[in-house]
Write a protein that holds these residues in place. Structure first.
Motif, PDB file in Angstrom:
ATOM      1  N   ALA A 163       3.908  -4.392  -4.176  1.00 37.40           N
ATOM      2  CA  ALA A 163       3.435  -3.623  -3.019  1.00 37.40           C
ATOM      3  C   ALA A 163       3.643  -2.124  -3.154  1.00 37.40           C
ATOM      4  O   ALA A 163       3.200  -1.372  -2.300  1.00 37.40           O
ATOM      5  CB  ALA A 163       4.120  -4.115  -1.742  1.00 37.40           C
ATOM      6  N   VAL A 164       4.307  -1.687  -4.236  1.00 33.03           N
ATOM      7  CA  VAL A 164       4.423  -0.247  -4.454  1.00 33.03           C
ATOM      8  C   VAL A 164       3.072   0.369  -4.800  1.00 33.03           C
ATOM      9  O   VAL A 164       2.913   1.595  -4.767  1.00 33.03           O
ATOM     10  CB  VAL A 164       5.443   0.081  -5.563  1.00 33.03           C
ATOM     11  N   PHE A 165       2.101  -0.476  -5.138  1.00 33.24           N
ATOM     12  CA  PHE A 165       0.763   0.003  -5.480  1.00 33.24           C
ATOM     13  C   PHE A 165      -0.224  -0.308  -4.361  1.00 33.24           C
ATOM     14  O   PHE A 165      -0.036  -1.230  -3.580  1.00 33.24           O
ATOM     15  CB  PHE A 165       0.273  -0.658  -6.766  1.00 33.24           C
ATOM     16  N   ASN A 166      -1.302   0.481  -4.311  1.00 35.86           N
ATOM     17  CA  ASN A 166      -2.362   0.206  -3.339  1.00 35.86           C
ATOM     18  C   ASN A 166      -3.685   0.838  -3.794  1.00 35.86           C
ATOM     19  O   ASN A 166      -4.395   1.436  -3.018  1.00 35.86           O
ATOM     20  CB  ASN A 166      -1.985   0.738  -1.953  1.00 35.86           C
ATOM     21  N   SER A 198      -0.580   2.385   5.070  1.00 31.38           N
ATOM     22  CA  SER A 198      -1.156   1.269   4.337  1.00 31.38           C
ATOM     23  C   SER A 198      -0.496  -0.030   4.797  1.00 31.38           C
ATOM     24  O   SER A 198       0.588  -0.019   5.387  1.00 31.38           O
ATOM     25  CB  SER A 198      -0.941   1.454   2.836  1.00 31.38           C
ATOM     26  N   PRO A 199      -1.123  -1.192   4.518  1.00 33.91           N
ATOM     27  CA  PRO A 199      -0.538  -2.466   4.958  1.00 33.91           C
ATOM     28  C   PRO A 199       0.841  -2.739   4.384  1.00 33.91           C
ATOM     29  O   PRO A 199       1.610  -3.496   4.951  1.00 33.91           O
ATOM     30  CB  PRO A 199      -1.563  -3.494   4.460  1.00 33.91           C
ATOM     31  N   HIS A 200       1.168  -2.105   3.244  1.00 33.70           N
ATOM     32  CA  HIS A 200       2.431  -2.373   2.571  1.00 33.70           C
ATOM     33  C   HIS A 200       3.414  -1.212   2.671  1.00 33.70           C
ATOM     34  O   HIS A 200       4.377  -1.159   1.911  1.00 33.70           O
ATOM     35  CB  HIS A 200       2.176  -2.676   1.095  1.00 33.70           C
ATOM     36  N   ALA A 201       3.203  -0.291   3.582  1.00 35.75           N
ATOM     37  CA  ALA A 201       3.982   0.949   3.588  1.00 35.75           C
ATOM     38  C   ALA A 201       5.484   0.710   3.676  1.00 35.75           C
ATOM     39  O   ALA A 201       6.264   1.293   2.915  1.00 35.75           O
ATOM     40  CB  ALA A 201       3.513   1.845   4.727  1.00 35.75           C
ATOM     41  N   GLU A 202       5.923  -0.139   4.590  1.00 31.11           N
ATOM     42  CA  GLU A 202       7.361  -0.381   4.765  1.00 31.11           C
ATOM     43  C   GLU A 202       7.952  -1.064   3.538  1.00 31.11           C
ATOM     44  O   GLU A 202       9.022  -0.680   3.039  1.00 31.11           O
ATOM     45  CB  GLU A 202       7.603  -1.244   6.005  1.00 31.11           C
TER      46      GLU A 202
END
Length: 307
Positions: free
Chosen positions: A111-114, A132-136
């Motif tokens: 999830a460090v990538f997007n 982004s959906p994975h920010a946290e």
């Protein structure tokens, strides 16, 4: 026989690591919640306290420590646990394993990538931004990576799925199986891409990495870039079930594309093995229902937290 200590045994990755590697090590599994895995001793502990993590490493004096905590889940799932404590725990892990002369593998997230790149190498710039959906999840993972930088740790970014040892709190793939069986809408999208790998396949590759004494950052994922919608379709086929029903909502219609697929070239070269194809992993996942593997996971209703 050498000793393996796995943190996060109550989650999909940790539970499958212990179950898969129990024939090669004297294993011990530690988790936040009570679970029982056939042939694998487990215990509960408050893993949000770094000092407790250190005490357990000192108690077991293992040769190999694998930490598969809140960052080790699929980025298609909802993060579980308090992510804010992960950097402090990582710092304590590094210190504690050095004191017992053990090796540390930290299982982290893709999830460090997007995107916008379709595949990401270990040295790629992390581009997951606020909103982004994975920010946290990404923020916590990047903070952990800063802690582990310049240490002898093997940091593995992955996107694993598998059977969960906590039947009352299943993770992405098991939730999807239930939706398929019940012919209910599933939380899937044609816009969310990753390179998923079966947790038992991940366990075998981590074992090879341990044998090779690898350190640094390594991507271990499946060989294919796929969407969660395609994953659901292929899973349904592997299980002999009807095609999935995609949830429809205004939020889903406005969803942005996410790209977390990993390039595993470094792992392929270091381990001299290809990454598994999607259908290979899904076939093994389905077979684990029939061959008794899934039945090794049993949730205990009442187990006191270890002191």
């Amino acid at each position: 026989m050498q000793t393996l200590l796995v943190f996060g045994v109550d989650r999909t990755v940790g539970g499958n690591l212990v179950a898969t590697l129990s024939d090669r090590f004297q294993v011990a599994g530690v988790g936040q919640y009570p679970v029982e895995i056939e042939g694998c001793p487990t215990r509960c502990a408050d893993l949000s306290t770094p000092a407790q993590v250190s005490r357990l490493i000192d108690k077991y004096s293992p040769n190999w420590v694998i930490y598969a905590g809140s960052l080790a889940g699929s980025s298609w799932d909802v993060p579980q646990g308090d992510l804010s404590r992960e950097p402090a725990i990582a710092a304590e892990l590094v210190k504690a394993v050095a004191e017992v002369d053990a090796r540390l593998t930290y299982v982290s997230t893709d999830a460090v990538f997007n995107g916008p790149r379709m595949f990401h190498r270990e040295e790629s710039s992390t581009v997951n931004a606020a909103g982004s959906p994975h920010a946290e999840l990404a923020a916590a993972a990047l903070a952990v990576e800063q802690v582990l930088q310049d240490t002898p740790t093997l940091l593995v970014r992955t996107h694993a799925y598998g059977w969960s040892p906590r039947v009352e709190s299943p993770e992405f793939a098991e939730n999807l199986c239930q939706a398929l069986e019940d012919e209910q809408p599933a939380p899937i999208s044609p816009l969310r891409y990753a390179s998923p790998i079966l947790a038992t396949d991940l366990a075998e590759l981590l074992y090879q990495a341990w044998q090779e004494q690898l350190a640094g950052t390594l991507h271990i994922g499946g060989a294919e870039r796929i969407s969660s919608a395609r994953f659901a379709r292929e899973l349904a086929a592997a299980l002999g079930l009807a095609r999935p029903i995609c949830e429809s909502s205004s939020a889903a219609a406005m969803e942005l594309s996410t790209e977390t697929s990993l390039v595993s070239q470094r792992a392929r070269q270091a381990l001299s093995t290809p990454m598994p194809m999607l259908l290979e992993g899904l076939e093994r996942f389905a077979q684990q229902i029939e061959n008794g593997y899934r039945d090794r996971f049993q949730t205990l209703q009442e187990v006191a937290y270890a002191a």
